[in-house]
Design an enzyme around this catalytic site. Structure first.
Site, mmCIF file in Angstrom:
data_model
loop_
_atom_site.group_PDB
_atom_site.id
_atom_site.type_symbol
_atom_site.label_atom_id
_atom_site.label_comp_id
_atom_site.label_asym_id
_atom_site.label_seq_id
_atom_site.Cartn_x
_atom_site.Cartn_y
_atom_site.Cartn_z
ATOM 1 N N SER A 242 0.818 -1.194 0.070
ATOM 2 C CA SER A 242 -0.035 0.109 -0.012
ATOM 3 C C SER A 242 0.706 1.378 0.066
ATOM 4 O O SER A 242 2.060 1.242 0.303
ATOM 5 C CB SER A 242 -0.782 0.008 1.213
ATOM 6 O OG SER A 242 -0.199 0.507 2.289
ATOM 7 N N ASP A 243 0.208 2.283 -0.478
ATOM 8 C CA ASP A 243 0.866 3.626 -0.224
ATOM 9 C C ASP A 243 0.793 4.134 1.168
ATOM 10 O O ASP A 243 -0.102 3.539 1.728
ATOM 11 C CB ASP A 243 0.429 4.636 -1.220
ATOM 12 C CG ASP A 243 1.520 6.068 -1.610
ATOM 13 O OD1 ASP A 243 2.547 6.023 -0.972
ATOM 14 O OD2 ASP A 243 1.099 6.342 -2.810
#
Length: 971
Positions: A242-243
């Site tokens: 994920s960012d």
């Protein structure tokens, strides 16, 4: 008796396949241990001898954020080389530095978050510097090369494990975590997915990172495309990271889910395997996963799937086979080869935009070198710390001799007078060692603006003369005579403490705000905190919060502690006293020079960067004035643009113009060698340079086909076209031959260096469908090659292009289709500089009517639209169509086969109330949508629509905030 040593567990046995070893290790982990692995910082499992592991090491154009490293040109500059083999070598050098730095600092990770594959669709995107090109083929070619270099060429073990950023359709910083990109199927398949797909299929990618934004109303972190597309492109386990903060955004800013347990479960099921959230603290994510398990939103098998993908990467990196890992001792750091490669890459990235013969410069040329970037070597947010540094001015001094080069930066020199008649003053700094500098003398960016060991500014009768640099839109930096920029630390005091502007929230930028319509006084507002500067007995600081000094919404609040909080200071009103205008210095330097070089561009941390999009293509007003002052004083003026993105300017008024991205440690040397003719320029523009802001689509219009965007569809006249770049050497193209064989189009032609020096040419192959049945690109890149030729040398080039490259996504059949017919084959030096052309006729599959009676119509599969936006049909999968902003949408579905005729239409509708108007074959119907409790609560509404048999176009008009998911028919 001596006890026998415990048997070696299978996961430690290098003779076994990785898959069996992963399964064995997974079976030995407890549920809580597996859950803990889902965070970016996976802890060690000491009982098994498994070390801690971190996903994520930034390495976009060199190792970032970990101190000194070789700094290569920005990614857009690497894209401008059009040279995959060069970029592969850059990736290899970066991966070797990662390994070398890892050997001495375990914080350096081997899972590298690079490269950025987002297409440069819109030139105002703040992160333009991070991408390679607006074209999917060129982007994938460069990205594939970089990942191959990062991965290494060992058949089993990887030097580093690259993760591609940012999946998917992400080109805006404005509202980046809450805006939705409306991407119809043709754009999805022909444009956005295409850049990722070829790179993943090449086999050197460990995973991807979803972007912050939503696509068709659904956050990328719960996108079904991860499962439906990404994971079908390879047999390898892909790790989806994920960012930063994005898992929490699903609830906190996007409000897509009601609870974090639901959001985390949905992301994990969709395919996110590693959660980057809450910094190094994995406990919140672990608690959310455990809560989801307890509520039945997840199964332990879901957790196992994600952990298996992470372990697969760790095994490939050799973590569990230290004696067999060929890369364990392969690290190399700041070697002569890396320095040379940084220079070569910077040279190949230079693009000659215009030249009336003034370049290359003669050895005895008297130069005026002016402009804000002339003596700068700028870094960006994803740069490492410079070990070596070259500026254009330094390199030109060395190349031409200091006596032949005159310099004027062009900044305004000012003093700031207080209402008491005193001036802002920078007190002398103590001579103690500079804590911002490490053992090698390189600056640690984390310590610059935040320094509190230096004395804050004061006032005195004389004051300090500052270099005031206007970066556009009134955004200023102020630099003291010792070269340090004014900045504000967490204690709120203003100091001359920063070597360069930088940081996540830039603390070195200010704005002068006039007080009174005709007054001469100004507030000096610090943009990092949003507060004006005040003067107090203990020093200059940002003012305390008042009704007038509320924080700006677009910046993070910086803590303000002792010295400001709770105080009663008022903002100071300053008078700006100008000691010298920058334009005057430029005129003096330019007047008696043979050639003037105006070095202009941007600071990568200001007005266009991550979290901030640009607002215009124009150069900042101050730089336009400097350029005009130079040109007025001397018509032999050359514009040298050093920037992270395109600009609009008037090239016809200049003797020459060049562009390069910020070129890393060798930027200045590379520019000087190109200007002097030591190297013939051969960089090519990786994106269209538009002439005016009016040529640009809306930043959030992701429909490149309907919006006629990028070189593929743009019908206006660009400032400089995609692929443009001139040389000092003429090249001849001749003898074009085409042939179709073995499922490919073979293109042959000769390329000749007609000059007297060795130089590179970038030969480019494009196509255009002559009579397409649907909108197709007016130009589409099929292949390219950068070729080095000696004087007079001729080389025969061949491109073999698979026929599938000519196909388009046929929404009527939901698949690719090669349309039979004539295609232009265009060979040349840019998308518009076509030197050779031919037309070929290709066999293919003719269009077939849509079988609407058998399967109906997915609303998103329209051929053309006006005013429509795509949204999520459900939170898990599918698309629906709604009018943009709740207005009106027009949809066209061509060639619908109604066979023997229909009587009734059935619409699947949700959302607010509205109307749907349909027409086909002369029949019309108006359907009232009653509205549903929620956007996913679909209802089926029927209405008479007597359409005669045969094939007819269907037109649908949507009015109001409704959602249309499907259209069905019955006889």
């Amino acid at each position: 008796m001596t006890a026998s040593p415990p048997p070696t567990p299978p996961f430690r046995d290098p003779r076994l396949p990785f898959a069996k070893r992963v399964d064995d290790l997974l079976s030995r982990l407890t549920r809580d241990e597996k859950v803990s692995f889902l965070h970016q910082f996976a802890p060690a499992v000491e009982r098994l001898g498994v070390a801690a592991f971190r996903t994520g090491q930034e390495a976009l154009h060199g190792v970032a954020w970990m101190g000194p490293a070789t700094v290569f040109p920005q990614a857009v500059g690497l894209g401008a080389t059009w040279n995959p083999e060069l970029v592969r070598r850059v990736g290899e050098a970066v991966s070797r530095e990662v390994r070398a730095m890892r050997a001495r600092d375990e914080r350096v990770g081997l899972n590298v978050w690079s490269p950025t594959v987002n297409l440069l669709r819109h030139p105002l995107w703040g992160r333009n510097e991070e991408g390679y090109s607006e074209d999917p083929l060129l982007t994938s070619a460069i990205a594939t090369a970089y990942t191959r270099g990062l991965r290494g060429d060992h058949p089993v073990y990887w030097r580093t494990a690259p993760v591609l950023k940012h999946w998917l359709a992400h080109n805006n910083e404005t509202g980046r975590d809450v805006t939705s990109s409306s991407v119809r199927p043709r754009v999805l398949h022909e444009y956005d997915l295409r850049a990722f797909r070829a790179t993943v299929e090449a086999g050197a990618v460990a995973g991807v990172m979803p972007a912050y934004n939503l696509v068709n109303g659904r956050p990328n972190h719960v996108s079904p495309h991860l499962r439906e597309h990404l994971r079908t492109w390879t047999d390898q386990e892909l790790l989806v990271c994920s960012d930063a903060g994005a898992p929490s955004n699903l609830v906190d800013s996007e409000h897509y889910f009601d609870t974090h347990e639901e959001a985390t479960a949905a992301a994990l099921v969709a395919g996110v395997d590693s959660f980057t959230d809450h910094g190094t603290d994995g406990s919140p994510i672990a608690a959310r996963v455990r809560g989801a398990l307890e509520r039945g939103l997840l199964s332990e098998a879901d957790v196992d799937t994600a952990v298996r993908r992470q372990l697969s990467v760790r095994f490939r990196l050799g973590e569990f086979d230290p004696d067999d890992d060929p890369h364990a001792h392969s690290g190399a750091f700041d070697t002569p080869e890396h320095r040379e490669l940084a220079r070569e890459a910077a040279e190949q990235a230079v693009v000659l935009l215009r030249n009336d013969g003034v370049l290359p410069l003669a050895p005895d040329t008297r130069l005026a070198v002016v402009g804000l970037l002339a003596d700068e070597c700028k870094l960006d947010w994803y740069s490492g710390t410079l070990i070596h540094r070259s500026t254009p001015l330094e390199a030109l001094y060395e190349r031409f001799g200091a006596e032949r080069v005159r310099f004027a930066e062009g900044v305004d020199r000012v003093r700031l007078r207080t209402s008491a008649g005193t001036f802002l003053h920078v007190p002398p700094a103590p001579e103690a060692p500079d804590p911002a500098r490490g053992a090698q003398g390189a600056l640690d960016p984390a310590l610059l603006a935040g320094r509190t060991d230096l004395p804050p500014l004061t006032t005195d009768a004389v004051g300090t003369e500052f270099a005031l640099v206007d970066w556009g839109d009134g955004v200023l930096t102020l630099r003291a005579p010792d070269g340090r920029y004014l900045a504000v630390a967490e204690d709120g005091y203003v100091r001359a403490s920063a070597d360069q502007p930088g940081g996540w929230v830039v603390q070195e930028t200010f704005r002068l705000e006039r007080r009174g319509e005709h007054g001469t006084g100004h507030l000096l507002r610090h943009l990092g905190t949003g507060r004006p500067v005040s003067v107090a007995a203990d020093g200059v600081k940002v003012a305390a919060r008042t009704a007038e000094t509320t924080e700006p919404a677009e910046t993070a609040e910086m803590p303000v502690t002792a010295g400001t909080a709770g105080t009663a200071e008022t903002a100071e009103v300053f008078e700006v006293v100008v000691a010298e205008h920058g334009t005057d210095a430029v005129r003096r330097a330019a007047a008696d020079a043979d050639v003037v070089l105006v070095v202009a561009g941007n600071d990568p941390h200001i007005r266009g960067r991550e979290t901030e999009d640009r607002t215009t293509l124009r150069l900042p007003t101050h730089q336009e004035r400097l350029l005009e002052a130079a040109r007025a004083a001397n018509p032999r003026t050359v514009l040298v643009l050093v920037s992270a993105y395109p600009y609009a300017f008037a090239p016809g008024r200049l003797a020459a113009a060049l562009w390069t991205a910020h070129g890393g440690q060798a930027a200045g040397t590379a520019l000087a060698r190109v200007l002097a003719g030591d190297v013939a320029p051969a960089g090519r523009l990786p994106q269209t340079w538009y002439a005016d802001d009016a040529d640009l689509p809306d930043l959030l219009d992701y429909d490149v086909i309907g919006g006629r965007q990028t070189y593929r569809y743009f019908e206006g006249t660009p400032l400089f076209p995609f692929g443009h770049g001139l040389s000092y050497v003429p090249f001849g193209y001749a003898d074009l031959v085409t042939a179709v064989a073995d499922g490919a189009l073979h293109v042959f032609f000769t390329l000749t260096n007609a000059g007297d020096t060795t130089a590179d040419e970038v030969a480019q192959l494009y196509t255009r469908a002559v009579e397409p049945s649907v909108p197709r690109p007016r130009r589409e890149l099929l292949a390219h090659r950068r070729v080095t030729l000696a004087p007079g040398e001729t080389r025969r080039l061949e491109f073999a292009v698979p026929l599938r490259a000519f196909a388009f996504w046929d929404v009527a059949r939901g698949d690719w289709r090669l349309e039979p017919g004539r295609y232009d084959v265009l060979v040349g030096a840019s998308s518009e500089d076509v030197r050779l052309r031919a037309t070929v006729t290709l066999d293919g599959e003719p269009a077939a009517p849509r079988p609407v009676l058998r399967r109906g119509l997915s609303a998103a599969d329209f051929d053309e639209h006006g005013g429509a936006a795509l949204v999520d049909r459900t939170k898990a999968a599918g698309d629906a169509v709604t009018p943009a902003s709740g207005g009106t949408a027009e949809l066209l579905y061509r060639a619908c086969d109604f066979v023997t005729g229909v009587r009734t239409v059935r619409l699947e509708l949700a959302g607010g109330a509205g109307t749907v108007e349909l027409s086909a074959g002369g029949a019309r119907a108006t359907v009232e949508s009653p509205g549903t409790p929620g956007p996913y609560d679909y209802t089926t509404v029927e209405a008479p629509l007597p359409v005669a048999g045969g094939t007819h176009d269907l037109r649908v008009t949507l009015r109001g905030p409704l959602r249309l998911a499907h259209v069905g028919f019955s006889g």
